[in-house]
Design a protein around this motif. Structure first.
Motif, PDB file in Angstrom:
ATOM      1  N   LEU A 161      20.430   0.761  -6.787  1.00 14.80           N
ATOM      2  CA  LEU A 161      19.091   0.300  -7.135  1.00 14.80           C
ATOM      3  C   LEU A 161      18.035   1.299  -6.668  1.00 14.80           C
ATOM      4  N   ALA A 162      18.218   1.841  -5.473  1.00 13.91           N
ATOM      5  CA  ALA A 162      17.266   2.848  -4.987  1.00 13.91           C
ATOM      6  C   ALA A 162      17.251   4.055  -5.926  1.00 13.91           C
ATOM      7  N   GLY A 163      18.425   4.455  -6.393  1.00 17.44           N
ATOM      8  CA  GLY A 163      18.492   5.564  -7.336  1.00 17.44           C
ATOM      9  C   GLY A 163      17.838   5.226  -8.658  1.00 17.44           C
ATOM     10  N   LEU A 164      18.035   3.997  -9.138  1.00 15.55           N
ATOM     11  CA  LEU A 164      17.438   3.579 -10.396  1.00 15.55           C
ATOM     12  C   LEU A 164      15.918   3.579 -10.314  1.00 15.55           C
ATOM     13  N   VAL A 165      15.377   2.992  -9.251  1.00 12.60           N
ATOM     14  CA  VAL A 165      13.926   2.955  -9.094  1.00 12.60           C
ATOM     15  C   VAL A 165      13.363   4.376  -9.035  1.00 12.60           C
ATOM     16  N   THR A 166      14.040   5.255  -8.301  1.00 19.24           N
ATOM     17  CA  THR A 166      13.601   6.644  -8.210  1.00 19.24           C
ATOM     18  C   THR A 166      13.540   7.284  -9.590  1.00 19.24           C
ATOM     19  N   ASP A 167      14.586   7.101 -10.365  1.00 20.71           N
ATOM     20  CA  ASP A 167      14.626   7.700 -11.709  1.00 20.71           C
ATOM     21  C   ASP A 167      13.542   7.125 -12.610  1.00 20.71           C
ATOM     22  N   LEU A 168      13.359   5.804 -12.594  1.00 21.02           N
ATOM     23  CA  LEU A 168      12.372   5.189 -13.481  1.00 21.02           C
ATOM     24  C   LEU A 168      10.954   5.642 -13.150  1.00 21.02           C
ATOM     25  N   VAL A 169      10.648   5.754 -11.853  1.00 17.61           N
ATOM     26  CA  VAL A 169       9.316   6.215 -11.474  1.00 17.61           C
ATOM     27  C   VAL A 169       9.131   7.685 -11.848  1.00 17.61           C
ATOM     28  N   ASN A 170      10.139   8.494 -11.605  1.00 13.19           N
ATOM     29  CA  ASN A 170      10.024   9.913 -11.942  1.00 13.19           C
ATOM     30  C   ASN A 170       9.942  10.145 -13.447  1.00 13.19           C
ATOM     31  N   GLN A 171      10.442   9.209 -14.224  1.00 15.63           N
ATOM     32  CA  GLN A 171      10.363   9.306 -15.682  1.00 15.63           C
ATOM     33  C   GLN A 171       9.129   8.601 -16.250  1.00 15.63           C
TER      34      GLN A 171
ATOM     35  N   PRO B 102       7.107  13.793  -8.454  1.00 14.82           N
ATOM     36  CA  PRO B 102       8.430  13.184  -8.274  1.00 14.82           C
ATOM     37  C   PRO B 102       8.620  12.640  -6.861  1.00 14.82           C
ATOM     38  N   ILE B 103       9.305  11.512  -6.796  1.00 17.20           N
ATOM     39  CA  ILE B 103       9.610  10.897  -5.512  1.00 17.20           C
ATOM     40  C   ILE B 103      11.086  11.094  -5.201  1.00 17.20           C
ATOM     41  N   ARG B 104      11.432  10.889  -3.937  1.00 18.86           N
ATOM     42  CA  ARG B 104      12.815  11.068  -3.504  1.00 18.86           C
ATOM     43  C   ARG B 104      13.473   9.712  -3.266  1.00 18.86           C
ATOM     44  N   GLU B 105      14.773   9.674  -3.502  1.00 20.00           N
ATOM     45  CA  GLU B 105      15.517   8.429  -3.304  1.00 20.00           C
ATOM     46  C   GLU B 105      15.443   7.960  -1.857  1.00 20.00           C
ATOM     47  N   THR B 106      15.383   8.888  -0.911  1.00 16.23           N
ATOM     48  CA  THR B 106      15.293   8.504   0.495  1.00 16.23           C
ATOM     49  C   THR B 106      13.999   7.751   0.778  1.00 16.23           C
ATOM     50  N   GLU B 107      12.924   8.102   0.069  1.00 13.02           N
ATOM     51  CA  GLU B 107      11.657   7.403   0.256  1.00 13.02           C
ATOM     52  C   GLU B 107      11.742   5.969  -0.264  1.00 13.02           C
ATOM     53  N   VAL B 108      12.398   5.803  -1.392  1.00 15.42           N
ATOM     54  CA  VAL B 108      12.589   4.455  -1.939  1.00 15.42           C
ATOM     55  C   VAL B 108      13.493   3.638  -1.019  1.00 15.42           C
ATOM     56  N   ALA B 109      14.539   4.252  -0.511  1.00 16.07           N
ATOM     57  CA  ALA B 109      15.454   3.548   0.386  1.00 16.07           C
ATOM     58  C   ALA B 109      14.736   3.094   1.654  1.00 16.07           C
ATOM     59  N   HIS B 110      13.792   3.901   2.127  1.00 17.68           N
ATOM     60  CA  HIS B 110      13.029   3.515   3.323  1.00 17.68           C
ATOM     61  C   HIS B 110      12.213   2.255   3.059  1.00 17.68           C
ATOM     62  N   LEU B 111      11.533   2.199   1.916  1.00 17.05           N
ATOM     63  CA  LEU B 111      10.790   0.990   1.566  1.00 17.05           C
ATOM     64  C   LEU B 111      11.731  -0.201   1.389  1.00 17.05           C
ATOM     65  N   GLN B 112      12.872   0.057   0.803  1.00 14.52           N
ATOM     66  CA  GLN B 112      13.877  -0.981   0.603  1.00 14.52           C
ATOM     67  C   GLN B 112      14.327  -1.553   1.947  1.00 14.52           C
ATOM     68  N   ASN B 113      14.577  -0.685   2.919  1.00 16.21           N
ATOM     69  CA  ASN B 113      15.005  -1.143   4.239  1.00 16.21           C
ATOM     70  C   ASN B 113      13.923  -1.976   4.922  1.00 16.21           C
TER      71      ASN B 113
ATOM     72  N   ALA C   6       0.835  -1.203   0.000  1.00 17.96           N
ATOM     73  CA  ALA C   6       0.000   0.000   0.000  1.00 17.96           C
ATOM     74  C   ALA C   6       0.871   1.254   0.000  1.00 17.96           C
ATOM     75  N   ASP C   7       1.936   1.239   0.782  1.00 16.88           N
ATOM     76  CA  ASP C   7       2.845   2.387   0.818  1.00 16.88           C
ATOM     77  C   ASP C   7       3.588   2.535  -0.506  1.00 16.88           C
ATOM     78  N   LEU C   8       3.948   1.409  -1.118  1.00 14.04           N
ATOM     79  CA  LEU C   8       4.607   1.452  -2.416  1.00 14.04           C
ATOM     80  C   LEU C   8       3.679   2.066  -3.463  1.00 14.04           C
ATOM     81  N   GLU C   9       2.429   1.651  -3.449  1.00  8.43           N
ATOM     82  CA  GLU C   9       1.462   2.199  -4.406  1.00  8.43           C
ATOM     83  C   GLU C   9       1.291   3.696  -4.208  1.00  8.43           C
ATOM     84  N   SER C  10       1.147   4.109  -2.958  1.00  7.53           N
ATOM     85  CA  SER C  10       0.969   5.535  -2.668  1.00  7.53           C
ATOM     86  C   SER C  10       2.167   6.351  -3.145  1.00  7.53           C
TER      87      SER C  10
END
Length: 296
Positions: A252-262, A95-106, A85-89
């Motif tokens: 990977l966190a940076g890649l996911v951030t870029d792909l979603v923002n694009q 645009p999302i931030r890399e820190t947000e992706v890293a938090h989900l990753q952790n 649910a948090d991933l979907e939101s």
């Protein structure tokens, strides 16, 4: 949608842990439910492919897997739904931030830590019960599997194969990629270096450490050795592996951030549909007798 065929291949105890940890993430319709309901059988099948178990060991393994599944259904499935649910939101609000992706990753890796800790007693029981012949069979099976992996992953153009795998994974979640996203993947891949070779070397070190520890499987300190082998700190895999893993996680966190923002609106719709389907699969799962779907 029908379940895909399961590739029959050997599995170390750590691979069994990953099976138990990620069986629910096979993806897609009845596949998730099928994998979860058949977890007992899959685990016994994969372990037996590495170690020819006797009847008592097989019965003990299946009992351990059933107990694991009860715990997993009660404590972990609700966490997965909340994570998705948090991933979907997050994915719907670029645009999302890399820190947000890293938090989900952790959070994902913490879930894996819980799974590894949960299987540790069963893994210790199984390994300590092995005969000398079974230990030899395990070593031979791991050596064959390592050779197969080396041929598969380090053949012609390993970097090209890695890029192809990542393109496939990205398209599974986003649908057809844009030119900008493909260029992003190319740039990510060029910066990864020989990570596949480092991963394989670390894998070989881990297998060697397991075989060495099995020489002392009847000693009082053996459970602590299993705990170290099942931990994610990577100590048994060497410093190069540990460095590579930390760098890869950040990349990977940076890649996911870029792909979603694009991503395009159509891609975000595709991603939402995939996530919601997986959440639906989780909701539809039936827990074993004695397990509650509520977190405890």
């Amino acid at each position: 949608m029908t379940a895909p065929s399961v590739q029959r291949q050997p599995a170390t105890v750590r691979r069994v842990a990953v099976l138990l940890a990620l069986a629910l993430l096979l993806g897609g319709c009845s596949t998730t439910r099928f994998a979860y309901q058949q977890m007992d059988w899959f685990a016994a099948w994969w372990v037996d492919d590495y170690i020819p178990l006797d009847n008592r060991q097989d019965a003990r393994l299946q009992a351990d897997v059933r107990a694991f599944r009860q715990w997993h259904c009660r404590h972990e499935l609700p966490r997965y739904d909340a994570w998705l649910a948090d991933l979907e939101s997050l994915a719907l609000q670029p645009p999302i931030r890399e820190t947000e992706v890293a938090h989900l990753q952790n959070r994902f890796f913490k879930a894996l830590d819980r799974l590894l800790a949960r299987i540790e007693p069963g893994a210790t029981r199984l390994l300590s019960s092995l005969s000398d012949a079974q230990v030899i069979a395990l070593g031979q099976a791991m050596a064959r599997n390592q050779a197969d992996k080396r041929e598969e992953l380090l053949g012609d153009d390993p970097a090209g194969r890695r890029l192809a795998r990542m393109n496939e994974r990205a398209e599974r979640w986003l649908g057809p990629l844009t030119g900008e996203q493909r260029a992003t993947l190319v740039n990510w891949n060029q910066g990864r270096g020989p990570i596949t070779a480092i991963w394989l070397e670390g894998r070989g070190r881990w297998q060697a450490a397991l075989m060495e520890s099995l020489e002392q499987r009847h000693e009082p300190h053996f459970p602590s050795q299993v705990r170290l082998l099942l931990s994610r700190d990577g100590a048994a895999r060497g410093e190069a592996y540990q460095t590579m893993r930390a760098d890869s996680r950040q990349a990977l966190a940076g890649l996911v951030t870029d792909l979603v923002n694009q991503s395009t609106p159509a891609q975000r719709t595709h991603l939402t549909r995939e996530i919601r389907q997986l959440r639906t699969d989780f909701t539809a799962l039936s827990c074993p007798a004695g397990a509650s779907a509520a977190a405890g």
